[in-house]
Write a protein that holds these residues in place. Structure first.
Motif, short mmCIF file in Angstrom:
data_model
loop_
_atom_site.label_atom_id
_atom_site.label_comp_id
_atom_site.label_asym_id
_atom_site.label_seq_id
_atom_site.Cartn_x
_atom_site.Cartn_y
_atom_site.Cartn_z
N GLU A 1 54.61 28.83 51.92
CA GLU A 1 55.92 29.38 51.54
C GLU A 1 55.73 30.51 50.54
OE1 GLU A 1 58.21 26.49 49.37
OE2 GLU A 1 60.11 27.41 49.95
N ASN A 2 56.47 31.59 50.73
CA ASN A 2 56.37 32.66 49.72
C ASN A 2 57.49 32.51 48.69
OD1 ASN A 2 58.68 33.69 50.91
ND2 ASN A 2 57.66 35.44 51.88
N ARG A 3 57.52 33.40 47.71
CA ARG A 3 58.48 33.18 46.62
C ARG A 3 59.93 33.41 47.05
NH1 ARG A 3 56.63 36.17 41.59
NH2 ARG A 3 54.65 36.78 42.48
N ASN A 4 60.13 33.99 48.25
CA ASN A 4 61.50 34.11 48.77
C ASN A 4 61.90 32.89 49.59
OD1 ASN A 4 61.53 36.67 47.73
ND2 ASN A 4 60.70 37.57 49.62
N GLY A 5 61.02 31.92 49.69
CA GLY A 5 61.35 30.70 50.44
C GLY A 5 61.08 30.82 51.93
N GLU A 6 60.45 31.92 52.36
CA GLU A 6 60.11 32.05 53.79
C GLU A 6 58.87 31.21 54.08
OE1 GLU A 6 61.56 36.63 54.61
OE2 GLU A 6 59.57 36.28 53.77
N MET A 7 58.91 30.53 55.23
CA MET A 7 57.83 29.57 55.49
C MET A 7 57.09 29.82 56.79
SD MET A 7 59.74 26.02 54.80
CE MET A 7 60.31 25.60 53.18
N LEU A 8 55.79 29.50 56.75
CA LEU A 8 55.03 29.31 57.98
C LEU A 8 54.85 27.80 58.10
CD1 LEU A 8 52.12 31.92 57.76
CD2 LEU A 8 54.31 32.15 58.95
N ILE A 9 55.22 27.25 59.24
CA ILE A 9 55.10 25.80 59.42
C ILE A 9 54.13 25.54 60.57
CG2 ILE A 9 56.35 23.70 60.08
CD1 ILE A 9 58.79 24.86 58.65
N LEU B 1 54.97 29.21 68.09
CA LEU B 1 56.09 28.76 68.94
C LEU B 1 57.27 29.73 68.83
CD1 LEU B 1 56.07 24.87 68.44
CD2 LEU B 1 54.84 26.26 70.10
N TYR B 2 57.55 30.16 67.62
CA TYR B 2 58.50 31.26 67.46
C TYR B 2 58.34 31.92 66.10
CZ TYR B 2 62.03 28.81 64.50
OH TYR B 2 62.70 28.17 63.49
N GLY B 3 58.85 33.14 65.99
CA GLY B 3 58.79 33.86 64.72
C GLY B 3 57.57 34.75 64.61
N GLU B 4 57.08 34.89 63.37
CA GLU B 4 55.99 35.84 63.12
C GLU B 4 54.71 35.14 62.69
OE1 GLU B 4 57.36 38.97 60.53
OE2 GLU B 4 59.29 38.99 61.59
N GLN B 5 53.61 35.87 62.79
CA GLN B 5 52.28 35.29 62.51
C GLN B 5 52.02 35.11 61.01
OE1 GLN B 5 49.85 34.27 64.46
NE2 GLN B 5 50.39 35.05 66.50
N THR B 6 52.67 35.90 60.18
CA THR B 6 52.34 35.87 58.74
C THR B 6 53.60 35.89 57.87
OG1 THR B 6 52.22 38.29 58.70
CG2 THR B 6 50.15 37.12 59.01
N ILE B 7 53.43 35.46 56.64
CA ILE B 7 54.45 35.74 55.63
C ILE B 7 53.84 36.74 54.65
CG2 ILE B 7 55.96 33.70 55.58
CD1 ILE B 7 54.08 32.46 53.49
N VAL B 8 54.70 37.42 53.91
CA VAL B 8 54.20 38.38 52.93
C VAL B 8 54.53 37.85 51.54
CG1 VAL B 8 54.44 40.75 52.07
CG2 VAL B 8 54.49 40.30 54.52
N GLU B 9 53.52 37.84 50.67
CA GLU B 9 53.73 37.40 49.29
C GLU B 9 53.45 38.55 48.33
OE1 GLU B 9 55.30 35.93 47.19
OE2 GLU B 9 54.58 33.86 47.28
N GLU B 10 54.15 38.56 47.23
CA GLU B 10 53.92 39.61 46.24
C GLU B 10 53.18 39.07 45.05
OE1 GLU B 10 57.66 42.41 46.41
OE2 GLU B 10 56.62 42.55 44.48
N VAL B 11 52.11 39.75 44.67
CA VAL B 11 51.35 39.35 43.47
C VAL B 11 51.08 40.62 42.67
CG1 VAL B 11 49.18 38.38 42.61
CG2 VAL B 11 50.23 37.42 44.65
N LEU B 12 51.51 40.60 41.42
CA LEU B 12 51.33 41.74 40.50
C LEU B 12 51.74 43.07 41.16
CD1 LEU B 12 47.94 40.72 38.81
CD2 LEU B 12 50.22 40.50 37.85
N GLY B 13 52.86 43.02 41.85
CA GLY B 13 53.42 44.24 42.44
C GLY B 13 52.80 44.65 43.77
N LEU B 14 51.81 43.92 44.24
CA LEU B 14 51.20 44.25 45.54
C LEU B 14 51.65 43.22 46.58
CD1 LEU B 14 47.53 45.05 44.45
CD2 LEU B 14 49.34 46.67 44.96
N LYS B 15 51.59 43.67 47.84
CA LYS B 15 52.02 42.78 48.93
C LYS B 15 50.79 42.22 49.64
CE LYS B 15 56.52 44.68 50.09
NZ LYS B 15 56.79 45.47 48.91
#
Ligand SMILES: C[S@@+](CC[C@H](N)C(=O)[O-])C[C@H]1O[C@@H](n2cnc3c(N)ncnc32)[C@H](O)[C@@H]1O
Length: 580
Positions: free
Chosen positions: A292-300, A364-378
């Motif tokens: 889960e990233n800090r926006n609550g988006e998940m890879l399950i 099964l559906y959706g995207e392969q990755t989530i994006v997380e931000e750390v110290l201003g980088l993605k």
């Protein structure tokens, strides 16, 4: 009651219990988690798994022996199989031969075997901690302390590790003259025998719901209800409950909802598909991994055992899982609303739930990755690549690594300032420093992490970073030459962030042999291997050290990335003056 398959029928004949051999029908003993009734094992090859009492039958004689050891640990009950030697015949035995007497000689042999295990167990007992009595204790053993108390405890333990490190380095010098830093003794009693600058402990900005990556087991709780949760018990022996994570502080509310979404699905289809049982290698549902990233988006990622289902059934399961998860996905009107970025099905046929990195994984559906931000980088994170589990905590860690890396680099110098990021994962440490140095070289052995790292560099428009894919021990020497790191025009700082096993000695030797590395920043998640590696870096013996000079530990700090657990990260800086 589930029938056992042919290969796993029982032949246990007698038990060694409270000092004597007895027939299995005559003893019953109950444990915290497990009621063990050996009479069940003479039940004609039928396995019992009683819902409420958690009674277990014994599948084969090896398993029986392991069970008995566990019982000893838990309750001191002396129960043991007397028939460990006959395993090949065991698979075909029936209840008739269960009551046959064992030859005297074999009884004695097994008794000796038992005593050996019993003694070994007694020794282990001295160092063994008490077993957790519930899932909160198991997952968050420090949760009963305030966070302040946890920090004091962890700082004390990290200082102990430092003392151990100095004591072991000292030992490695034997009768040779000790390095000068051994004469430094800080006045603070707390720092006795710690011959470096101690910078205390940095706390985690978030102490609850901080885990961005959790694995939950599909199994049965103490009431035998299908549950997706944390394991409690002896997983290695296939004896465990899966208990709900609802009261576990370090899991976010959204992950707890995701767990319930899968649990609902398992309940709805439980007549047809059971949770996986390691002992029998049967059942479908094995594991759920959530990132889960800090926006609550998940890879399950839902892991299943595909060995018992047809291709057609597999397709139906996939279709049903998709529509089930979609019905909760961003559904604000549901109590179990979750934000799914990608849902995956992983097939894994091995006995334990630890799947190899190349186990088939279908989106099964959706995207392969989530994006997380750390110290201003993605940073792109895919289901299987490494990413530190506490995102806000890792910002604290990386900021300190960056500060300590850059403080010694001479901005005025004409030399190229190079960062060597060993065990670079998805390139996070190197990326956060790329704008402050001339070049970054990352070395990482997991291909998917390297691919993510390269994509991350593009995503952040970082052009002065290169990632090498391979084991550091196999690649570091040649890559340092290839990337011109040994040149006299280079000033190189090595940041190493190895797994719990620490760094391979070849990596340490290459660093020691480098004519450009005067500073090494060691990020450690395991004090034991930090000490082992420090002896190699700072000890006196090798000819390599004689020509280029050993390192000395100069400062260290603890960083708490794992509140409520016993783990703690630390950073230790080693320096040397190269003999020019
Ligand atoms: C503790 S993680 C650190 C990753 C990264 N520095 C970060 O902060 O996200 C350790 C990394 O070392 C990698 N690794 C383990 N053994 C390795 C080896 N022998 N050579 C190179 N990389 C290795 C793992 O795949 C993992 O990505």
């Amino acid at each position: 009651m589930k029938p056992l398959n042919q290969a796993s029928k029982i032949i246990a004949q007698q038990f060694f219990y409270r000092g004597k051999f007895i027939k299995p029908t005559t003893i019953t003993t109950s444990l915290n988690q497990l009621k063990f009734n050996p009479s069940l094992i003479v039940n004609n090859g039928v396995q019992h798994q009683n819902a409420t009492s958690r009674s277990f039958s014994i599948i084969n004689n090896n398993t029986l022996f392991s069970h008995s050891l566990m019982m000893q640990e838990e309750e001191g009950a002396r129960v043991s199989s007397t028939n460990n030697n006959n395993s090949s015949s065991s698979s075909m035995a029936t209840s008739n031969n269960l009551n046959k007497k064992m030859p005297e000689e074999q009884q004695q042999q097994n008794k000796r075997k038992f005593n050996h295990h019993n003694n070994r167990n007694k020794k282990n007992k001295k160092v063994k901690k008490e077993k957790p009595s519930n899932v909160i204790e198991a997952v968050t053993p420090l949760a009963h302390l305030t966070y302040e108390e946890q920090l004091v405890k962890k700082e004390g333990e990290t200082l102990d590790c430092m003392r151990e490190m100095f004591s072991e380095i000292k030992k490695s010098y034997g009768t040779a003259e000790l390095p000068e830093y051994y004469t430094i003794q800080p006045e603070d009693e707390k720092l006795k025998d710690v011959h470096l600058t101690w910078c205390g402990i940095l706390s985690s900005p978030q102490t609850e719901g901080y885990r961005n990556n959790c694995e939950f087991t599909c199994g049965y709780n103490s009431e035998d209800k299908p549950t997706v949760g944390f394991r409690q018990g002896l997983f290695s022996q296939g004896i465990f409950n899966a208990e709900s994570p609802k009261d576990v502080k370090i899991v976010s509310d959204s992950m707890k909802r995701a767990v319930l979404v899968l649990q609902k699905f398992i309940e709805q289809h439980h007549d047809t598909y059971k949770c996986y049982a390691q002992k029998t290698h049967t059942g479908l549902w094995r594991l759920m991994k959530v990132r889960e990233n800090r926006n609550g988006e998940m890879l399950i990622i839902v892991q299943i055992n595909p060995t018992e289902i047809s291709e057609e059934a597999m397709q139906t399961i996939k279709t049903n899982l998709i529509s089930h998860f979609k019905s909760f996905d961003k559904n604000e009107s549901s109590d179990l609303s979750i934000n799914v970025k990608g849902l995956f099905l992983q097939q894994h046929t091995g006995v334990s739930n630890a799947a190899p990195t190349d186990a088939p994984l279908d989106l099964l559906y959706g995207e392969q990755t989530i994006v997380e931000e750390v110290l201003g980088l993605k940073f792109n994170i895919s289901p299987m690549s490494f990413f530190q589990v506490n995102t806000k905590g890792v910002e604290v860690l990386y900021s300190k690594v960056k500060e300590w890396t850059l403080e010694s680099m001479d901005k005025e110098s004409n030399k190229e300032r190079v960062l060597l990021d060993v065990c670079s994962g998805t390139g996070t440490i190197g990326s956060t420093m790329a704008s402050s140095v001339s070049r970054v070289i990352g070395i990482e052995m997991v291909e998917s992490s390297v691919n993510d790292a390269r994509k991350n560099a593009q995503l952040n428009n970082i052009q002065n970073i290169t990632f090498v894919c391979g084991k550091a021990e196999d690649t570091i020497t040649t890559k340092m030459v290839e990337h011109n790191l040994n040149s006299s025009n280079v000033e190189c700082v090595a940041v190493v962030d190895p797994p719990r096993s620490g760094l391979h000695k070849k990596v340490l030797e290459s660093i020691l042999r480098s004519p450009t590395i005067e500073k090494l920043i060691y990020v450690s998640c395991n004090p034991k291997t930090l000490v082992e590696n420090a002896i190699r870096l700072c000890g006196p013996t090798s000819t390599v050290r004689a020509s280029y000079g050993a390192f000395k530990p100069v400062k260290a700090i603890a960083v708490d990335m794992f509140p409520h657990t016993e783990h703690c990260e630390m950073i230790c800086v080693f320096e040397r003056k190269l003999k020019k």
